[in-house]
Design a protein around this motif. Sequence first.
Motif, PDB file in Angstrom:
ATOM      1  N   ILE A 103       0.823  -1.211   0.000  1.00 52.83           N
ATOM      2  CA  ILE A 103       0.000   0.000   0.000  1.00 52.83           C
ATOM      3  C   ILE A 103       0.857   1.261   0.000  1.00 52.83           C
ATOM      4  N   GLU A 104       1.990   1.228   0.669  1.00 60.37           N
ATOM      5  CA  GLU A 104       2.849   2.425   0.675  1.00 60.37           C
ATOM      6  C   GLU A 104       3.412   2.711  -0.713  1.00 60.37           C
ATOM      7  N   ASP A 105       3.793   1.650  -1.412  1.00 59.96           N
ATOM      8  CA  ASP A 105       4.308   1.836  -2.772  1.00 59.96           C
ATOM      9  C   ASP A 105       3.250   2.376  -3.727  1.00 59.96           C
ATOM     10  N   ARG A 106       1.995   2.256  -3.348  1.00 58.95           N
ATOM     11  CA  ARG A 106       0.902   2.710  -4.208  1.00 58.95           C
ATOM     12  C   ARG A 106       0.235   3.969  -3.676  1.00 58.95           C
ATOM     13  N   GLY A 107       0.966   4.686  -2.832  1.00 60.65           N
ATOM     14  CA  GLY A 107       0.531   6.022  -2.457  1.00 60.65           C
ATOM     15  C   GLY A 107      -0.136   6.187  -1.121  1.00 60.65           C
ATOM     16  N   VAL A 108      -0.195   5.136  -0.295  1.00 56.32           N
ATOM     17  CA  VAL A 108      -0.804   5.257   1.029  1.00 56.32           C
ATOM     18  C   VAL A 108       0.301   5.575   2.042  1.00 56.32           C
ATOM     19  N   ALA A 109       0.208   6.707   2.692  1.00 55.63           N
ATOM     20  CA  ALA A 109       1.186   7.092   3.708  1.00 55.63           C
ATOM     21  C   ALA A 109       0.737   6.594   5.076  1.00 55.63           C
ATOM     22  N   LEU A 110       1.679   6.081   5.858  1.00 55.84           N
ATOM     23  CA  LEU A 110       1.388   5.626   7.213  1.00 55.84           C
ATOM     24  C   LEU A 110       1.905   6.634   8.230  1.00 55.84           C
ATOM     25  N   GLU A 111       1.215   6.737   9.344  1.00 54.35           N
ATOM     26  CA  GLU A 111       1.655   7.604  10.429  1.00 54.35           C
ATOM     27  C   GLU A 111       1.517   6.871  11.759  1.00 54.35           C
ATOM     28  N   PHE A 112       2.255   7.324  12.742  1.00 53.39           N
ATOM     29  CA  PHE A 112       2.252   6.712  14.064  1.00 53.39           C
ATOM     30  C   PHE A 112       2.083   7.827  15.094  1.00 53.39           C
ATOM     31  N   ASN A 113       0.837   8.104  15.416  1.00 52.67           N
ATOM     32  CA  ASN A 113       0.525   9.188  16.345  1.00 52.67           C
ATOM     33  C   ASN A 113       0.398   8.667  17.770  1.00 52.67           C
ATOM     34  N   GLU A 114       0.797   9.473  18.710  1.00 49.09           N
ATOM     35  CA  GLU A 114       0.666   9.090  20.110  1.00 49.09           C
ATOM     36  C   GLU A 114      -0.809   8.892  20.462  1.00 49.09           C
ATOM     37  N   PHE A 115      -1.059   7.858  21.273  1.00 48.99           N
ATOM     38  CA  PHE A 115      -2.413   7.597  21.748  1.00 48.99           C
ATOM     39  C   PHE A 115      -2.409   7.825  23.259  1.00 48.99           C
ATOM     40  N   PRO A 116      -3.465   8.422  23.832  1.00 44.20           N
ATOM     41  CA  PRO A 116      -3.386   8.922  25.211  1.00 44.20           C
ATOM     42  C   PRO A 116      -3.461   7.878  26.319  1.00 44.20           C
ATOM     43  N   ILE A 117      -3.843   6.658  26.006  1.00 47.33           N
ATOM     44  CA  ILE A 117      -3.941   5.630  27.049  1.00 47.33           C
ATOM     45  C   ILE A 117      -3.279   4.341  26.567  1.00 47.33           C
ATOM     46  N   ALA A 118      -2.920   3.502  27.513  1.00 44.53           N
ATOM     47  CA  ALA A 118      -2.161   2.297  27.203  1.00 44.53           C
ATOM     48  C   ALA A 118      -2.985   1.293  26.407  1.00 44.53           C
ATOM     49  N   HIS A 119      -2.288   0.536  25.554  1.00 45.77           N
ATOM     50  CA  HIS A 119      -2.893  -0.551  24.801  1.00 45.77           C
ATOM     51  C   HIS A 119      -1.876  -1.677  24.697  1.00 45.77           C
ATOM     52  N   THR A 120      -2.327  -2.841  24.193  1.00 47.02           N
ATOM     53  CA  THR A 120      -1.454  -4.022  24.143  1.00 47.02           C
ATOM     54  C   THR A 120      -1.110  -4.395  22.704  1.00 47.02           C
ATOM     55  N   PHE A 121      -0.827  -3.387  21.888  1.00 39.10           N
ATOM     56  CA  PHE A 121      -0.463  -3.655  20.499  1.00 39.10           C
ATOM     57  C   PHE A 121       0.998  -4.073  20.352  1.00 39.10           C
ATOM     58  N   ALA A 122       1.772  -4.000  21.430  1.00 38.10           N
ATOM     59  CA  ALA A 122       3.196  -4.301  21.362  1.00 38.10           C
ATOM     60  C   ALA A 122       3.526  -5.493  22.259  1.00 38.10           C
ATOM     61  N   ASP A 123       3.511  -6.695  21.662  1.00 39.48           N
ATOM     62  CA  ASP A 123       3.933  -7.918  22.354  1.00 39.48           C
ATOM     63  C   ASP A 123       3.084  -8.270  23.572  1.00 39.48           C
ATOM     64  N   GLY A 124       1.826  -7.828  23.580  1.00 41.89           N
ATOM     65  CA  GLY A 124       0.901  -8.247  24.624  1.00 41.89           C
ATOM     66  C   GLY A 124       0.998  -7.503  25.930  1.00 41.89           C
ATOM     67  N   SER A 125       1.896  -6.536  26.035  1.00 38.77           N
ATOM     68  CA  SER A 125       2.062  -5.796  27.278  1.00 38.77           C
ATOM     69  C   SER A 125       1.523  -4.381  27.116  1.00 38.77           C
ATOM     70  N   PRO A 126       0.914  -3.821  28.179  1.00 42.79           N
ATOM     71  CA  PRO A 126       0.408  -2.448  28.081  1.00 42.79           C
ATOM     72  C   PRO A 126       1.545  -1.451  27.867  1.00 42.79           C
ATOM     73  N   THR A 127       1.447  -0.682  26.805  1.00 41.67           N
ATOM     74  CA  THR A 127       2.446   0.336  26.497  1.00 41.67           C
ATOM     75  C   THR A 127       1.759   1.545  25.901  1.00 41.67           C
ATOM     76  N   MET A 128       2.527   2.600  25.764  1.00 39.06           N
ATOM     77  CA  MET A 128       2.052   3.811  25.103  1.00 39.06           C
ATOM     78  C   MET A 128       2.618   3.920  23.691  1.00 39.06           C
ATOM     79  N   THR A 129       3.095   2.793  23.141  1.00 39.65           N
ATOM     80  CA  THR A 129       3.647   2.785  21.789  1.00 39.65           C
ATOM     81  C   THR A 129       2.608   3.296  20.793  1.00 39.65           C
ATOM     82  N   PRO A 130       2.961   4.287  19.980  1.00 37.93           N
ATOM     83  CA  PRO A 130       1.975   4.826  19.029  1.00 37.93           C
ATOM     84  C   PRO A 130       1.498   3.756  18.046  1.00 37.93           C
ATOM     85  N   PRO A 131       0.186   3.580  17.881  1.00 36.62           N
ATOM     86  CA  PRO A 131      -0.321   2.648  16.868  1.00 36.62           C
ATOM     87  C   PRO A 131      -0.195   3.259  15.475  1.00 36.62           C
ATOM     88  N   GLY A 132      -0.158   2.418  14.467  1.00 35.52           N
ATOM     89  CA  GLY A 132      -0.090   2.902  13.098  1.00 35.52           C
ATOM     90  C   GLY A 132      -1.472   3.102  12.510  1.00 35.52           C
TER      91      GLY A 132
END
Length: 473
Positions: A103-132
């Motif tokens: 999708i990026e090669d076909r013109g879709v840009a990705l961003e990683f914005n900070e999210f205000p509360i913890a989630h488990t998108f990173a290896d199952g542990s609660p983090t504040m890692t920005p989701p894509g």
Amino acid sequence: MNTPNSYDLVVVGSGAAGLAAAVSYAEATAHRAQPPRIALLERSTEDQRGGATRWTGAFLRITEERKLDPDWADHVQRVSGGLSDYEYCKTLERETPATLKFIEDRGVALEFNEFPIAHTFADGSPTMTPPGNPVGGGASIVKALSAKLDEHPNVDVHFQTEAIRLTTGEDGAVDGIVVRGPDGYATRLGAGAVVLACGGFEGNAEMLTRYLGANACDLPLIAPGIANNRGDGIRMALELGADTAGQFDMIHAEPVDRRTRKADAVLYGYTGGIFVNGKAERFFDEGRDTWDNTFELIGYEIWRHQNQEAYWIADAHSLDIPGIRNAWLSDVPPEQADTLDELARKLGLQPEALEKTVADFNSAVGPGEFDHTRFDGKATVGLTPPKSNWATPLDTPPFIGIPLTAAICFTYGGIRTDTNARVVTPSGVPIPGLYAAGELTGLFYHEYPPATSVLRSLTFGRLAGQHAAAQLA
């Protein structure tokens, strides 16, 4: 029936899965002296193309290195009790970098914005890692892939066209599809292969009632695009003996602001508050897990057991969380008041009942420091239901509230496919010439570990197009 047209590939549906299938097939075969003919069928009008994808913010459970959360496949296994297809999930993990590059090669840009509360998108542990997510949400995917598809003169896009049934040759291989165009007449399109990518049965009240039972008709749609998801692909594949997968009596529902008609008006940032029903009684442990692992369960609970009526109640502690408004996707701000009595009246709740519920909650709050970035262990004591984390007293004005209902996002049950997106029979044998991708393919049981719906649609749509292209003589 009108005279048949002949195509090498027919794709049903123009969301993420269908567009990925059509584009990957067109590009894989473009070098041929006579490129194969492709038809893309879409029930909607051209300006509404894109199905559910068009309306979603399209959170992606990925790292900035373009990899899927390494815990996701195991997470699906845990919550499904081992019922989900692990090999399919690991295929998604393995193919995610290639899909994102696609999708990026076909013109879709990705961003990683900070999210205000913890989630488990990173290896199952609660983090504040920005989701894509794609810049511009799912609509940017539809726009970019549609533009790429339009570059191929061998592609015909048929809008306002409904799929009726698949056809097969004497050997049982799929060789076409019968469709009904805007003029009402039925036409058979010959096809070397067909990709079904037309969503689940969210927009079909009869099927929802058949599988979910009473009150299924009370589920509003989270976005206009899914009104066209009528279960056509599931029905047509079952007629040919396809196997099923996924839990047919379960849905992905989300708590949305019922004051607005905005699509995807979901409440994610509820960590610091409580949920109450129409009687102003709490009904859920708001701190049992991070928002990404509970928002679906809350949505389902609101629909199934709370008569489609709930309210999120909070105070200045929630307003003080940096960026928290970014986790409230409604275009209407929360109701606000200096007292609980005033807030209850604005929301239509009985003031004394809400005041008692909040007083009981406040008196049960245990010691500890509130920390929205992790499991803080700050829990209630002796309260049913408990609040297992993030239990902070609601005692500081302004008090805020959002009236909620549950909106259906997608259905769990669907068609079973292999890791090449080929539709299979109950014995696991692929039906020749038939593929499926996206939310009409079943996978989930009990819970949906989120932020992967668009990603798996793109991935298995792309794999379907590649595999079908490789079968051309």
